[in-house]
Design a protein around this motif. Structure first.
Motif, short mmCIF file in Angstrom:
data_model
loop_
_atom_site.label_atom_id
_atom_site.label_comp_id
_atom_site.label_asym_id
_atom_site.label_seq_id
_atom_site.Cartn_x
_atom_site.Cartn_y
_atom_site.Cartn_z
N ASP A 42 0.80 -1.34 0.19
CA ASP A 42 -0.01 0.01 0.12
C ASP A 42 0.90 1.33 0.05
OD1 ASP A 42 -2.35 -1.62 -0.15
OD2 ASP A 42 -2.64 -1.35 2.28
N ASP A 43 1.84 1.35 0.91
CA ASP A 43 2.74 2.63 0.86
C ASP A 43 3.46 2.72 -0.54
OD1 ASP A 43 2.08 2.66 3.63
OD2 ASP A 43 4.05 1.75 4.37
N TRP A 44 3.72 1.78 -1.01
CA TRP A 44 4.50 1.79 -2.53
C TRP A 44 3.48 1.72 -3.69
CZ3 TRP A 44 9.70 2.89 -2.97
CH2 TRP A 44 10.53 2.70 -1.93
N GLN A 45 2.21 1.75 -3.34
CA GLN A 45 1.29 1.59 -4.41
C GLN A 45 1.70 0.57 -5.50
OE1 GLN A 45 0.84 5.62 -5.93
NE2 GLN A 45 0.59 6.70 -4.00
N LEU A 46 2.02 -0.48 -4.85
CA LEU A 46 2.29 -1.64 -5.83
C LEU A 46 0.97 -2.34 -5.64
CD1 LEU A 46 5.76 -2.92 -4.54
CD2 LEU A 46 5.21 -1.67 -6.71
N THR A 47 0.70 -3.26 -6.71
CA THR A 47 -0.62 -3.98 -6.58
C THR A 47 -0.42 -5.39 -6.40
OG1 THR A 47 -0.53 -4.49 -8.81
CG2 THR A 47 -1.71 -2.41 -8.29
N GLU A 97 9.14 7.57 -6.07
CA GLU A 97 8.22 7.51 -6.94
C GLU A 97 8.90 7.05 -8.26
OE1 GLU A 97 6.20 10.99 -9.71
OE2 GLU A 97 6.07 11.20 -7.49
N LEU A 98 10.09 7.61 -8.42
CA LEU A 98 11.07 7.20 -9.65
C LEU A 98 11.49 5.80 -9.57
CD1 LEU A 98 13.31 10.38 -10.07
CD2 LEU A 98 11.74 9.66 -11.46
N ALA A 99 11.71 5.25 -8.45
CA ALA A 99 12.16 3.92 -8.27
C ALA A 99 10.95 3.03 -8.69
CB ALA A 99 12.35 3.52 -6.76
N VAL A 100 9.75 3.22 -8.10
CA VAL A 100 8.70 2.52 -8.59
C VAL A 100 8.23 2.58 -10.26
CG1 VAL A 100 6.09 2.08 -8.22
CG2 VAL A 100 7.55 2.53 -6.23
N ARG A 101 8.33 3.91 -10.59
CA ARG A 101 8.25 3.91 -11.98
C ARG A 101 9.43 3.16 -12.82
NH1 ARG A 101 8.71 9.64 -14.34
NH2 ARG A 101 8.06 9.96 -12.18
N TRP A 102 10.57 3.25 -12.37
CA TRP A 102 11.58 2.45 -13.01
C TRP A 102 11.28 1.24 -13.22
CZ3 TRP A 102 15.22 -1.22 -12.04
CH2 TRP A 102 16.43 -1.13 -13.15
N LEU A 103 10.75 0.56 -12.15
CA LEU A 103 10.67 -1.02 -11.92
C LEU A 103 9.55 -1.46 -12.91
CD1 LEU A 103 10.70 -1.88 -8.09
CD2 LEU A 103 11.98 -2.64 -9.80
N ARG A 104 8.49 -0.58 -13.00
CA ARG A 104 7.34 -1.05 -14.10
C ARG A 104 7.70 -0.58 -15.52
NH1 ARG A 104 3.06 2.01 -9.89
NH2 ARG A 104 2.47 -0.09 -8.78
N ASP A 105 8.35 0.08 -15.71
CA ASP A 105 8.84 0.59 -17.22
C ASP A 105 9.76 -0.50 -18.06
OD1 ASP A 105 6.98 2.70 -16.86
OD2 ASP A 105 8.66 4.01 -16.54
N PRO A 106 9.48 -0.80 -19.24
CA PRO A 106 10.34 -1.66 -19.93
C PRO A 106 11.60 -0.82 -20.07
CG PRO A 106 8.10 -1.36 -21.29
CD PRO A 106 8.23 -0.76 -20.17
N ASN A 107 12.85 -1.79 -19.83
CA ASN A 107 14.12 -1.13 -19.89
C ASN A 107 14.88 -1.83 -21.02
OD1 ASN A 107 16.76 -0.87 -18.97
ND2 ASN A 107 16.12 0.15 -17.42
N ARG A 108 15.54 -0.77 -21.76
CA ARG A 108 16.38 -1.37 -23.02
C ARG A 108 17.38 -2.19 -22.39
NH1 ARG A 108 18.46 2.78 -27.33
NH2 ARG A 108 18.45 3.82 -25.15
#
Length: 141
Positions: A42-47, A97-108
């Motif tokens: 919940d804190d990290w807004q992960l589902t 916020e950047l860490a969670v976004r980075w984990l969710r985004d495809p990475n080349r």
């Protein structure tokens, strides 16, 4: 990544002393408290869906009743792996916020995979950590 960060993000307590790697191992062996893991998500807004799909933590683990329930050792290990990578990502990228976004985004650098999707194996986790360390040291990834 500091052990103290992992304990902080999971809301775990070691009393007055600074937590060690040994403390992490003990927490995994005894099983992480389900209520702490739910609060972390919940804190990290992960589902929970992200957890089920990417870390293979069973849906039945979430349907357990009772405040004192614990995940088993394998499930705890997967959650701890996620928390350690998140802590490293926060350290490298500068914000939660950047860490969670980075984990969710495809990475080349990860073959266009989302880092989160690779955390279900030790090899994938090491690969994600290596990319984060390259970012930290300014190496183009």
């Amino acid at each position: 990544m500091t052990v103290a960060s992992v304990f902080k993000y999971l809301g775990l307590d070691t009393g007055r002393r600074r937590p060690t790697e040994r403390d992490l191992i003990e927490k995994v062996r005894e099983g992480l408290p389900l209520d702490k893991v739910r609060a972390f998500l919940d804190d990290w807004q992960l589902t929970r869906e992200e957890l089920h799909r990417n870390l293979h933590v069973s849906r039945s683990a979430w349907s357990r009743k009772g405040r004192n329930q614990r995940l088993n050792q394998a499930q705890s290990e997967r959650i701890m792996r996620l928390v350690e990578v998140l802590a490293l990502a926060v350290e490298v990228l500068g914000s939660e916020e950047l860490a969670v976004r980075w984990l969710r985004d495809p990475n080349r650098a990860l073959g266009n995979e989302c880092p989160m999707a690779l955390l279900d194996t030790d090899t994938g986790t090491r690969w994600v950590e290596a990319v984060l360390l390259r970012i930290e040291h300014g190496i183009y990834s």
